[in-house]
Design an enzyme around this catalytic site. Structure first.
Site, PDB file in Angstrom:
ATOM      1  N   LYS A   6       0.855  -1.179   0.000  1.00 38.59           N
ATOM      2  CA  LYS A   6       0.000   0.000   0.000  1.00 38.59           C
ATOM      3  C   LYS A   6       0.897   1.236   0.000  1.00 38.59           C
ATOM      4  CE  LYS A   6      -4.327   1.403   2.173  1.00 38.59           C
ATOM      5  NZ  LYS A   6      -5.254   1.241   3.290  1.00 38.59           N
ATOM      6  N   GLU A  24     -19.274  -6.517  10.386  1.00 44.23           N
ATOM      7  CA  GLU A  24     -20.226  -5.786  11.216  1.00 44.23           C
ATOM      8  C   GLU A  24     -21.235  -6.708  11.895  1.00 44.23           C
ATOM      9  OE1 GLU A  24     -18.718  -3.045   7.987  1.00 44.23           O
ATOM     10  OE2 GLU A  24     -19.572  -5.071   8.009  1.00 44.23           O
ATOM     11  N   ARG A  63     -25.492  -3.000   7.821  1.00 45.47           N
ATOM     12  CA  ARG A  63     -25.108  -4.364   7.460  1.00 45.47           C
ATOM     13  C   ARG A  63     -25.376  -5.353   8.595  1.00 45.47           C
ATOM     14  NH1 ARG A  63     -19.510  -4.360   4.237  1.00 45.47           N
ATOM     15  NH2 ARG A  63     -20.730  -5.706   2.885  1.00 45.47           N
TER      16      ARG A  63
END
Length: 620
Positions: free
Chosen positions: A284, A370, A398
């Protein structure tokens, strides 16, 4: 910002993926270098998601080079990593407008480009959607290929494994690429492993593997021995056993920054039958040292100077509501070892960095899961702990089933600290916290609180934390607090509002942090102003008294008008046969696109000027 052809001569040749595929393979490393520099140049001037895109430059180039996009369908998981994809698919000159009002959407968006197969914002959806796309492509019979790109964070969600389990069962032709930018298995990346990946993806190995299975299928002991031997051999070299068990042919891990190696491997894999899994290792922030060193800080950036690598310091104004929450957590945990704080991969965004350092044994990051976060909190509550779930409004959607079944029905004392409620701004439709009051208000025994400032936010968190009769919610916005004085923590009387100003004719019932705007409106109209504080239970006595003493009521909230706090006031008045006119001001009945918070509030009439205009038109 106009595109500088002299600065990016190879990228200038690529207006579309068709032109990309005309380039000689040897020029791809140069294209990647220019694409990375162009991304840095663009985002540093305009702001946006940054580190993830730097990490996917080679992968994006290789995918569009090998596959016949947009005929072949490429599905990205989330959109942080898709900026290079947008640049290569006809949107190069507009990339500087990304996340801005009227500009490019921050994520892949179907209405924006035929290359964006799936509109995304929340994570872990690519494999499920890709499986559907692949099945439809097989029925179409035109040899259309399907590729899904999912990140190592997104693959932690249960939905990704549900999709892979199904794909392994029905076995369509599709490729899942895991973009892994963690360092845990980086030592596996190297010349040997890249060579192995190209062997494993080649036709010889594939035909031997499938042929061997057919030859030995009637001899169970030998078949089992071969299967175990194959798994042990591959397991020693590559960490692919799990994906093989799910029915995928696993290849990797390979160097995700070797564009020519990726092209060779993808070409080999393109014609393999059944579900394929390619594991690539990337970094990244690749190619920009400050982002490589601190990819979390450089995940999403404001405008900055790329030469210095320094992001602008915050203006030193008021702390964010997220920080107010994080400070409150630390204050509570200091006196209560039963406090357990849970986040689904939002430690920085939810203001929990300091808490995680001070109280590591009371801090749980469950990754992008979640549903699990909410039911895990239910289990903690059953066990006598005091769970606090810090979650963005848009992400709580969610876990709705778990909220109802595992927490509310069992009346478990779980506190939900809902961040990013209301307008969030630049992330657009998928991230606006527009619906939480509507979907929470209908759940029995739920206490829902809407603070008007940071001090009230702290008191409400304290109130919810000590509420033992069931779940409670405190919802607060993205952005900085108002700068009011913080007072000692004490529990508020549940279901009681506060009259802030007495006027005549009109009463404004405010839910949340729009109170300063409502204050201006009240003073202009000489109206009564009430900080309602609680959406559930409503202050029935106060509302009925206001209905009796005023000619009309106006409710104000930063939530969808449909089913929101104002709807609760309407229902109460109807139930008591009070025929007083009510105007509900809130978010309109459409998905709200990106822009700054101030721009959006002005557009939809949620600033003082807009509210005054709405009220005057309504009265007239």
């Amino acid at each position: 910002m106009s595109f500088d052809i002299a600065k990016y001569p190879t990228l200038a040749l690529v207006e579309s993926t068709q032109e990309l595929r005309l380039l000689p393979k040897e020029s791809l490393p140069k294209l990647c270098d220019e694409l990375r520099r162009y991304l840095l140049d663009s985002v540093s001037r305009s702001s946006g998601h940054f580190a993830s895109g730097l990490g996917t430059v080679e992968l994006t180039v290789a995918l569009h080079y090998v596959y016949n996009t947009p005929f072949d369908q490429l599905i990205w998981d989330v959109g942080h990593q898709a900026y290079p994809h947008k640049i290569l698919t006809g949107r190069r000159d507009k990339i500087g407008t990304i996340r801005q009002k009227g500009g490019l959407h921050p994520f892949p968006w179907r209405d924006e480009s035929e290359y964006d197969v799936l509109s995304v914002g929340h994570s872990s959806t690519s494999i499920s959607a890709g499986l559907g796309v692949a099945v439809a492509a097989q029925k179409e019979g035109k040899s259309r290929r399907t590729v899904c790109v999912i990140g190592d964070g997104a693959i932690t969600a249960g939905m990704a494994f549900e999709a892979m389990n199904h794909a392994g069962d029905i076995r369509p032709d599709m490729l899942v690429i895991l973009n892994d930018n963690e360092m845990s298995i980086s030592e596996n990346v190297g010349a040997l492993n890249n060579h192995l990946a190209q062997l494993l993806s080649g036709k010889l190995y594939s035909s031997l593997r499938e042929g061997g299975k057919k030859v030995f299928s009637g001899v169970p002991p030998i078949k089992e021995l071969l299967k175990r031997t194959e798994e042990h051999i591959k397991g020693m070299v590559v960490p692919g056993t799990l994906f093989e068990e799910l029915g995928f042919n696993y290849i990797g891990p390979v160097d995700g920054h070797d564009v020519l190696g990726l092209v060779n491997t993808l070409k080999n894999m393109r014609d393999l039958k059944g579900p394929q899994f390619l594991h690539i290792m990337t970094k990244k922030g690749r190619g920009y040292a400050p982002a490589e060193k601190d990819p979390i800080t450089f995940h999403a950036v404001p405008r900055f100077d790329p030469q210095s690598g320094q992001l602008p310091k915050s203006s030193g104004g008021q702390p964010s509501y997220s920080k107010i929450f994080g400070d409150w957590l630390c204050e509570m945990a200091a006196g209560d070892p039963r406090l357990m704080a849970i986040t689904p991969a939002m430690r920085e965004g939810s203001g929990m960095v300091e808490f995680s350092r001070q109280y590591p044994d009371q801090y749980f990051d469950v990754a992008i899961a979640e549903q699990h976060a909410v039911t895990f909190a239910a289990g903690l509550a059953i066990g006598g702990c005091k769970p606090v779930v810090a979650i963005y409004s848009t992400f709580l959607q969610r876990a709705y089933d778990q909220l109802i079944h595992d927490v509310a029905i069992q009346k478990l004392p779980v506190l939900f600290a809902i961040d990013r409620a209301g307008i969030v701004g630049a992330d657009g439709q998928t991230h606006q916290g527009a619906f939480d009051l509507s979907f929470l208000r209908c759940i029995p025994d739920m206490v829902i609180m809407t603070p008007s400032d940071e001090n009230e936010c702290r008191q409400m968190l304290y109130t919810g934390y000590h509420y033992e009769s069931g779940p409670s919610v405190v919802r607060y916005p993205r952005g900085n607090a108002l700068g009011v004085e913080l007072t000692a923590l004490e529990a508020l009387p549940v279901g009681k509002g506060v009259v802030k100003r007495r006027g005549a004719g009109i009463a404004l019932l405010n839910f949340g942090t729009l109170l300063p705007e409502a204050q201006h409106v009240a003073e202009t109209l000489n109206a009564t102003l009430v900080d309602m504080r609680f959406v559930k239970p409503l202050d029935k006595a106060l509302i009925l008294e206001l209905a009796a003493s005023h000619e009309s009521l106006v409710t104000i909230e930063e939530n969808a008008v449909m089913g929101g706090a104002g709807s609760g006031v309407n229902e109460l008045l109807m139930a008591h046969r009070r025929a007083v006119p009510v105007l509900n001001i809130g978010l309109p009945d459409y998905f709200i696109p990106q822009g700054t918070q101030d721009e959006i509030r002005a557009d939809i009439g949620l600033n003082a000027e807009g509210m005054l205009s709405r009220i005057r038109d309504w009265l007239a």
